[in-house]
Design a protein around this motif. Structure first.
Motif, PDB file in Angstrom:
ATOM      1  N   HIS A 104       0.887  -1.163   0.000  1.00 31.80           N
ATOM      2  CA  HIS A 104       0.000   0.000   0.000  1.00 31.80           C
ATOM      3  C   HIS A 104       0.924   1.211   0.000  1.00 31.80           C
ATOM      4  O   HIS A 104       1.560   1.513   1.011  1.00 31.80           O
ATOM      5  CB  HIS A 104      -0.892   0.000   1.242  1.00 31.80           C
ATOM      6  CG  HIS A 104      -1.912  -1.096   1.227  1.00 31.80           C
ATOM      7  ND1 HIS A 104      -2.346  -1.726   2.367  1.00 31.80           N
ATOM      8  CD2 HIS A 104      -2.579  -1.676   0.193  1.00 31.80           C
ATOM      9  CE1 HIS A 104      -3.250  -2.642   2.036  1.00 31.80           C
ATOM     10  NE2 HIS A 104      -3.400  -2.637   0.721  1.00 31.80           N
ATOM     11  N   GLU A 107       1.755   3.810   2.661  1.00 29.78           N
ATOM     12  CA  GLU A 107       2.256   3.306   3.952  1.00 29.78           C
ATOM     13  C   GLU A 107       3.757   3.100   3.772  1.00 29.78           C
ATOM     14  O   GLU A 107       4.209   2.058   3.334  1.00 29.78           O
ATOM     15  CB  GLU A 107       1.505   2.018   4.296  1.00 29.78           C
ATOM     16  CG  GLU A 107      -0.003   2.260   4.327  1.00 29.78           C
ATOM     17  CD  GLU A 107      -0.850   0.995   4.450  1.00 29.78           C
ATOM     18  OE1 GLU A 107      -0.305  -0.089   4.701  1.00 29.78           O
ATOM     19  OE2 GLU A 107      -2.074   1.111   4.276  1.00 29.78           O
ATOM     20  N   ARG A 166      -2.704   4.043  -2.325  1.00 28.86           N
ATOM     21  CA  ARG A 166      -2.881   2.662  -1.861  1.00 28.86           C
ATOM     22  C   ARG A 166      -2.916   1.651  -3.016  1.00 28.86           C
ATOM     23  O   ARG A 166      -2.237   0.639  -2.997  1.00 28.86           O
ATOM     24  CB  ARG A 166      -4.199   2.591  -1.082  1.00 28.86           C
ATOM     25  CG  ARG A 166      -4.521   1.224  -0.523  1.00 28.86           C
ATOM     26  CD  ARG A 166      -5.870   1.290   0.198  1.00 28.86           C
ATOM     27  NE  ARG A 166      -6.243   0.015   0.772  1.00 28.86           N
ATOM     28  CZ  ARG A 166      -5.931  -0.377   2.000  1.00 28.86           C
ATOM     29  NH1 ARG A 166      -5.210   0.390   2.785  1.00 28.86           N
ATOM     30  NH2 ARG A 166      -6.321  -1.554   2.471  1.00 28.86           N
ATOM     31  N   HIS A 205       3.257  -2.823   6.471  1.00 31.12           N
ATOM     32  CA  HIS A 205       2.167  -1.837   6.352  1.00 31.12           C
ATOM     33  C   HIS A 205       2.255  -0.785   7.455  1.00 31.12           C
ATOM     34  O   HIS A 205       3.103  -0.834   8.333  1.00 31.12           O
ATOM     35  CB  HIS A 205       0.800  -2.528   6.516  1.00 31.12           C
ATOM     36  CG  HIS A 205       0.420  -3.462   5.437  1.00 31.12           C
ATOM     37  ND1 HIS A 205      -0.569  -3.186   4.524  1.00 31.12           N
ATOM     38  CD2 HIS A 205       0.885  -4.688   5.127  1.00 31.12           C
ATOM     39  CE1 HIS A 205      -0.690  -4.209   3.701  1.00 31.12           C
ATOM     40  NE2 HIS A 205       0.168  -5.131   4.035  1.00 31.12           N
ATOM     41  N   THR A 206       1.233   0.121   7.408  1.00 32.08           N
ATOM     42  CA  THR A 206       0.975   1.104   8.459  1.00 32.08           C
ATOM     43  C   THR A 206      -0.498   0.967   8.826  1.00 32.08           C
ATOM     44  O   THR A 206      -1.328   0.760   7.946  1.00 32.08           O
ATOM     45  CB  THR A 206       1.204   2.534   7.931  1.00 32.08           C
ATOM     46  OG1 THR A 206       2.359   2.540   7.105  1.00 32.08           O
ATOM     47  CG2 THR A 206       1.372   3.528   9.065  1.00 32.08           C
TER      48      THR A 206
HETATM   49 ZN   LIG Z   1      -1.804  -1.490   4.380  1.00 31.28          ZN
END
Ligand SMILES: [Zn+2]
Length: 535
Positions: A104, A107, A166, A205-206
């Motif tokens: 994404h 992130e 994203r 990810h975040t």
């Molecule tokens: Zn993510």
């Protein structure tokens, strides 16, 4: 958050902002990442990642790094991958890990943490890990999304201001694409998994959600159809990593990924004893999420979610430390990692009645655990861009139900094989992409099969990722002898990827090729994939 850690971070930011490129002892210039150069105000574009990787060639252990191309994005960008290993390594005998950052593309700290790690390896650090591991690091998986930088992406995230998008350039969420593999990036990922066969896979990810008190949250593969022993080992490695990160001089707090929510829970199959439960709830078990899908390959998948409300520099630090801690935990248990994954493969190849395929999945019974509850400050962004949430120091400890695993209510035995009498090209291609072994019948043959009678098809009105996901209800009939034509596809269930094959092919699977409409045209009163129970 300790004061000590804040002070050291402030010093780091100051150093990066004021001192320009740092010098090594040998007087060489140490390459800096884009955040380091910009005082953590910016994240790197693909070209900057490539120049950074080029610059690492000046470091003394650069011969441990090998630049490769992971694949090509939808818009034609080449995706860099770096293999890190000792020159004399026996790769087949080593543990292997694949680290994927930037799925994404907004992130961003995984991308930066991977670059920091690569610089450290090129400088000769973490030699102990290279005694056990061959590593493959992909800093910018969603390269097209990474280049679509805008001030309006992820405004709530605690910096940097401008980040990528994203989705990939097709508008696909690459972390919902693992089963259907429609994106070229996913196809490249599957090819890499088949080629490298990593024991560990990281997806960085975040978070987007709750205000908690952790630096980073994580999840193993959550599919209830994973090998139970591989699942237990995954949990052990995460527990080891959690403990070692907390014991560091500047502790990093980690826990299972989740959100504070009040949700309906039916008691996991028992007569409904509880309804609305407030607790800490993890996300999803389905194979469309690449860590969940990867776990079905009898290997260890790890989702990493740095805390979105922590400052960018801290998120890079936490992500780097988490990846290292997991790798160290696996290195310390390298015999167990090798034997547990191999045994899981061999159990499937040997067949037998032990493996079943579960469906009708719900959260498993919760564990009552302490969860750290955090708080945030609201920061209005200029030009009406919205509100950013920055974490406040400290947290509260609260004991609550933690839902971090799933259980199935129903299951079927794995068959001897699956047979597809009239295989469509896209189904054949999908199985090939996932690395599932199959053969095409050269002569007609008779087999005893169970046919799934479709009682009901359900589809939502709204499309998701360009599909209206299909849900089938029905039952397998009693075994019948059926003639399979020449050209039929035969997918043996006695293969290492049988759990994945079952997920892709079983009619009651909650994330299959059927779910994504690959089999819909052929799904009439009978499902087009048969379970072979006797040859
Ligand atoms: Zn993510």
């Amino acid at each position: 958050m300790s004061i000590r850690r804040d002070a050291s971070l402030a010093a780091l930011v100051l150093l990066a902002a004021c001192s320009g490129p740092r010098l090594t002892e040998a007087g060489r210039t140490t390459p800096q990442t884009t955040p380091e150069r910009s005082g953590f105000a910016e994240t790197s574009r693909l070209a900057e990642v490539e120049s950074f990787l080029d610059a690492l060639r000046t470091l003394p252990f650069a011969n441990r790094m090998q630049r490769q191309t992971f694949g090509t994005s939808h818009e034609g960008r080449e995706l860099p991958m770096v293999r890190v290993a000792r020159a004399d390594v026996d790769e087949a005998a080593s543990l292997r890990a694949l680290v994927l950052a930037n799925i994404h593309a907004g992130e961003v700290e995984g991308k930066e943490a991977v670059q920091v790690l690569l610089r450290e390896f090129a400088a000769g650090q973490h030699s102990d890990l290279l005694d056990r591991f061959v590593l493959y690091l992909v800093p910018v998986y969603n390269a097209d999304g990474n280049e679509r930088v805008a001030l309006t992406n992820r405004v709530e995230q605690n910096g940097p201001d401008a980040v990528g998008e994203r989705a990939n350039a097709q508008g696909l969420d690459l972390n919902r694409d693992f089963v259907k593999a429609e994106a070229p990036e996913t196809r490249a990922l599957l090819a890499a998994m088949n080629r490298i066969d990593p024991h560990l896979f990281f997806d960085l990810h975040t978070t987007d959600g709750s205000w908690h008190g952790y630096d980073l949250t994580y999840a193993p593969s959550l599919s209830p159809n994973c090998d139970p022993q591989v699942a237990a080992l995954s949990r052990t490695l995460l527990d080891d990593a959690t403990a070692s990160l907390l014991a560091q001089p500047a502790p990093i707090r980690t826990f299972d990924y989740g959100n504070f929510e009040t949700r309906d829970w039916d008691g996991g199959g028992a007569p409904s004893s509880q309804d609305d439960v407030r607790g800490w709830w993890t996300y999803d078990h389905r194979a469309r999420y690449c860590v969940n899908g990867f776990g079905l390959r009898n290997r260890i998948g790890i989702l990493s979610e740095a805390y979105s409300n922590a400052p960018f520099a801290e998120r890079i630090t936490s992500t780097r430390a988490f990846v290292l801690a997991c790798l160290r935990a696996a290195a310390q248990r390298s015999d167990a990692v090798r034997s547990t994954t191999r045994d899981a493969d061999e159990r499937l190849v040997a067949g037998g009645a032990s493996a079943r395929f579960g469906f009708d999945t719900n959260f498993a019974a919760p564990e009552r655990l302490e969860v750290l509850v955090g708080d945030c400050e609201r920061i209005a962004l200029p030009d009406g861009r919205g509100v950013r949430f920055a974490k406040k120091d400290g947290f509260a400890r609260e004991e609550m139900p933690v839902f971090r695993s799933f259980a199935t209510k129903r299951s079927v035995d794995l068959p001897e094989a699956w047979a597809i009498p009239e295989p469509r090209a896209e189904v054949v291609e999908a199985l090939r992409r996932h690395g599932v072994r199959f053969r095409v019948l050269e002569e007609p043959c008779e087999a005893t099969v169970r046919i799934f009678a479709v009682a009901k098809k359900r589809k939502p009105k709204r499309p998701f990722q360009g599909h209206q996901e299909l849900v089938l209800e029905g039952d397998y009939g009693t075994p019948v002898v059926r003639s399979l034509p020449r050209g039929a596809l035969w997918v043996d269930a006695r293969q290492p990827l049988a759990r994945l094959a079952a997920t892709l092919l079983e009619p009651q699977s909650e994330d299959s090729l059927s779910t994504w409409n690959f089999l819909e045209a052929q799904t009439t009163d009978a499902y087009p994939v048969l379970q072979v129970v006797r040859r």
